[in-house]
Design a protein around this motif. Structure first.
Motif, PDB file in Angstrom:
ATOM      1  N   ASP A   1     -86.723 -16.473 -32.545  1.00  0.00           N
ATOM      2  CA  ASP A   1     -88.083 -16.067 -32.198  1.00  0.00           C
ATOM      3  C   ASP A   1     -88.923 -17.336 -31.995  1.00  0.00           C
ATOM      4  N   LYS A   2     -89.971 -17.506 -32.784  1.00  0.00           N
ATOM      5  CA  LYS A   2     -90.829 -18.690 -32.639  1.00  0.00           C
ATOM      6  C   LYS A   2     -90.568 -19.728 -33.734  1.00  0.00           C
ATOM      7  N   THR A   3     -89.477 -19.561 -34.474  1.00  0.00           N
ATOM      8  CA  THR A   3     -89.103 -20.503 -35.516  1.00  0.00           C
ATOM      9  C   THR A   3     -88.105 -21.500 -34.942  1.00  0.00           C
ATOM     10  N   TYR A   4     -88.441 -22.792 -35.044  1.00  0.00           N
ATOM     11  CA  TYR A   4     -87.580 -23.840 -34.507  1.00  0.00           C
ATOM     12  C   TYR A   4     -86.829 -24.540 -35.634  1.00  0.00           C
ATOM     13  N   VAL A   5     -85.589 -24.917 -35.328  1.00  0.00           N
ATOM     14  CA  VAL A   5     -84.703 -25.546 -36.296  1.00  0.00           C
ATOM     15  C   VAL A   5     -84.133 -26.815 -35.671  1.00  0.00           C
ATOM     16  N   THR A   6     -84.230 -27.914 -36.396  1.00  0.00           N
ATOM     17  CA  THR A   6     -83.645 -29.182 -35.959  1.00  0.00           C
ATOM     18  C   THR A   6     -82.292 -29.336 -36.631  1.00  0.00           C
ATOM     19  N   CYS A   7     -81.238 -29.391 -35.824  1.00  0.00           N
ATOM     20  CA  CYS A   7     -79.879 -29.557 -36.357  1.00  0.00           C
ATOM     21  C   CYS A   7     -79.391 -30.961 -36.050  1.00  0.00           C
ATOM     22  N   VAL A   8     -78.771 -31.575 -37.031  1.00  0.00           N
ATOM     23  CA  VAL A   8     -78.266 -32.936 -36.894  1.00  0.00           C
ATOM     24  C   VAL A   8     -76.753 -32.879 -37.147  1.00  0.00           C
ATOM     25  N   VAL A   9     -75.994 -33.117 -36.063  1.00  0.00           N
ATOM     26  CA  VAL A   9     -74.538 -32.982 -36.112  1.00  0.00           C
ATOM     27  C   VAL A   9     -73.865 -34.191 -35.469  1.00  0.00           C
ATOM     28  N   PRO A  10     -72.621 -34.474 -35.846  1.00  0.00           N
ATOM     29  CA  PRO A  10     -71.912 -35.601 -35.224  1.00  0.00           C
ATOM     30  C   PRO A  10     -71.775 -35.396 -33.714  1.00  0.00           C
ATOM     31  N   VAL A  11     -71.805 -36.487 -32.971  1.00  0.00           N
ATOM     32  CA  VAL A  11     -71.730 -36.385 -31.508  1.00  0.00           C
ATOM     33  C   VAL A  11     -70.365 -35.904 -31.031  1.00  0.00           C
ATOM     34  N   ASN A  12     -69.353 -35.984 -31.884  1.00  0.00           N
ATOM     35  CA  ASN A  12     -68.018 -35.541 -31.480  1.00  0.00           C
ATOM     36  C   ASN A  12     -67.740 -34.106 -31.920  1.00  0.00           C
ATOM     37  N   ALA A  13     -68.771 -33.362 -32.307  1.00  0.00           N
ATOM     38  CA  ALA A  13     -68.604 -31.982 -32.776  1.00  0.00           C
ATOM     39  C   ALA A  13     -69.490 -31.034 -31.977  1.00  0.00           C
ATOM     40  N   MET A  14     -69.088 -29.780 -31.970  1.00  0.00           N
ATOM     41  CA  MET A  14     -69.901 -28.714 -31.378  1.00  0.00           C
ATOM     42  C   MET A  14     -70.586 -27.974 -32.525  1.00  0.00           C
ATOM     43  N   ILE A  15     -71.837 -27.610 -32.306  1.00  0.00           N
ATOM     44  CA  ILE A  15     -72.576 -26.884 -33.335  1.00  0.00           C
ATOM     45  C   ILE A  15     -72.141 -25.420 -33.334  1.00  0.00           C
ATOM     46  N   SER A  16     -72.087 -24.803 -34.496  1.00  0.00           N
ATOM     47  CA  SER A  16     -71.793 -23.381 -34.628  1.00  0.00           C
ATOM     48  C   SER A  16     -73.110 -22.653 -34.889  1.00  0.00           C
ATOM     49  N   LEU A  17     -73.588 -21.929 -33.882  1.00  0.00           N
ATOM     50  CA  LEU A  17     -74.843 -21.190 -34.036  1.00  0.00           C
ATOM     51  C   LEU A  17     -74.726 -20.163 -35.168  1.00  0.00           C
ATOM     52  N   LYS A  18     -73.562 -19.533 -35.273  1.00  0.00           N
ATOM     53  CA  LYS A  18     -73.344 -18.536 -36.340  1.00  0.00           C
ATOM     54  C   LYS A  18     -73.438 -19.181 -37.715  1.00  0.00           C
ATOM     55  N   ASN A  19     -72.809 -20.350 -37.883  1.00  0.00           N
ATOM     56  CA  ASN A  19     -72.847 -21.012 -39.189  1.00  0.00           C
ATOM     57  C   ASN A  19     -74.257 -21.443 -39.565  1.00  0.00           C
ATOM     58  N   VAL A  20     -75.016 -21.955 -38.586  1.00  0.00           N
ATOM     59  CA  VAL A  20     -76.400 -22.366 -38.867  1.00  0.00           C
ATOM     60  C   VAL A  20     -77.225 -21.144 -39.244  1.00  0.00           C
ATOM     61  N   ALA A  21     -77.100 -20.068 -38.461  1.00  0.00           N
ATOM     62  CA  ALA A  21     -77.863 -18.840 -38.740  1.00  0.00           C
ATOM     63  C   ALA A  21     -77.548 -18.309 -40.137  1.00  0.00           C
TER      64      ALA A  21
ATOM     65  N   ASP B   1     -71.983 -26.546 -43.606  1.00  0.00           N
ATOM     66  CA  ASP B   1     -70.934 -26.577 -42.599  1.00  0.00           C
ATOM     67  C   ASP B   1     -71.479 -25.908 -41.332  1.00  0.00           C
ATOM     68  N   ILE B   2     -71.949 -26.704 -40.394  1.00  0.00           N
ATOM     69  CA  ILE B   2     -72.607 -26.150 -39.207  1.00  0.00           C
ATOM     70  C   ILE B   2     -71.899 -26.503 -37.910  1.00  0.00           C
ATOM     71  N   ILE B   3     -70.660 -26.973 -38.012  1.00  0.00           N
ATOM     72  CA  ILE B   3     -69.938 -27.320 -36.785  1.00  0.00           C
ATOM     73  C   ILE B   3     -68.798 -26.330 -36.543  1.00  0.00           C
ATOM     74  N   GLU B   4     -68.426 -26.213 -35.269  1.00  0.00           N
ATOM     75  CA  GLU B   4     -67.301 -25.366 -34.878  1.00  0.00           C
ATOM     76  C   GLU B   4     -66.020 -26.021 -35.346  1.00  0.00           C
ATOM     77  N   HIS B   5     -65.123 -25.224 -35.864  1.00  0.00           N
ATOM     78  CA  HIS B   5     -63.823 -25.736 -36.280  1.00  0.00           C
ATOM     79  C   HIS B   5     -62.760 -25.118 -35.395  1.00  0.00           C
ATOM     80  N   LYS B   6     -61.819 -25.930 -34.952  1.00  0.00           N
ATOM     81  CA  LYS B   6     -60.713 -25.405 -34.139  1.00  0.00           C
ATOM     82  C   LYS B   6     -59.827 -24.560 -35.039  1.00  0.00           C
ATOM     83  N   GLU B   7     -59.460 -23.407 -34.545  1.00  0.00           N
ATOM     84  CA  GLU B   7     -58.627 -22.464 -35.331  1.00  0.00           C
ATOM     85  C   GLU B   7     -57.264 -23.042 -35.588  1.00  0.00           C
TER      86      GLU B   7
END
Length: 157
Positions: A53-73, A151-157
């Protein structure tokens, strides 16, 4: 030129190191910084602005990783999150894309840090402009921004 990020760090009395390099790209800024500075990618962190909605979140993650929106949420207890578009991210933070720092943003946001940062004494984040990073202790980032860590990054299965 002193950036708002540096002003913030000085006001908070946080020790930091500066890293400058010539930025010649218009995407993948963090990976470029790691290469230009000859620093491992897992120690260089990118800043990503998400919103619910109108709530903003600043995520700080390693440049070699993809962020997981589900994990952050899940971590911040909201139903879902989306990436913020570039013009809005710039307006909210006061920084240009490729130079968004978690420090000294125009609007205070919730900050979420990848737990992978905790294995380092120093991580690099944007210092507030392209071609400029600051090295800080992750504990100082957590304390000064009241950051949530998880734990806010995507992990390979």
């Amino acid at each position: 030129m002193i950036t708002p990020a540096q002003n913030f760090l000085k006001k908070q009395k946080i020790t930091y190191k500066t890293y400058e390099y010539k930025c010649t790209v218009d995407h993948d800024f963090g990976k470029f910084a790691a290469t230009a500075l000859n620093i491992k990618e897992d120690k260089v962190f990118k800043t990503i602005i998400l919103h619910h909605d109108k709530t903003y979140v600043t995520c700080v993650v390693p440049v070699n990783a993809m962020i997981s929106l589900k994990n952050v949420a899940r971590l911040i207890k909201v139903k879902d999150l989306e990436m913020t578009d570039q013009p809005t991210a710039s307006r909210i933070t006061g920084y240009v894309i490729g130079g968004i720092s978690p420090f000294g943003q125009k609007r205070k946001t919730l900050t979420v840090l990848s737990e992978t940062a905790l294995k380092f004494d120093e991580i690099l984040v944007s210092g507030g402009r392209r071609g400029f990073s600051v090295g800080v202790n992750p504990q100082d980032l957590i304390k000064s921004l009241n950051a949530v860590v998880g734990d806010i990054i995507e992990h390979k299965e």
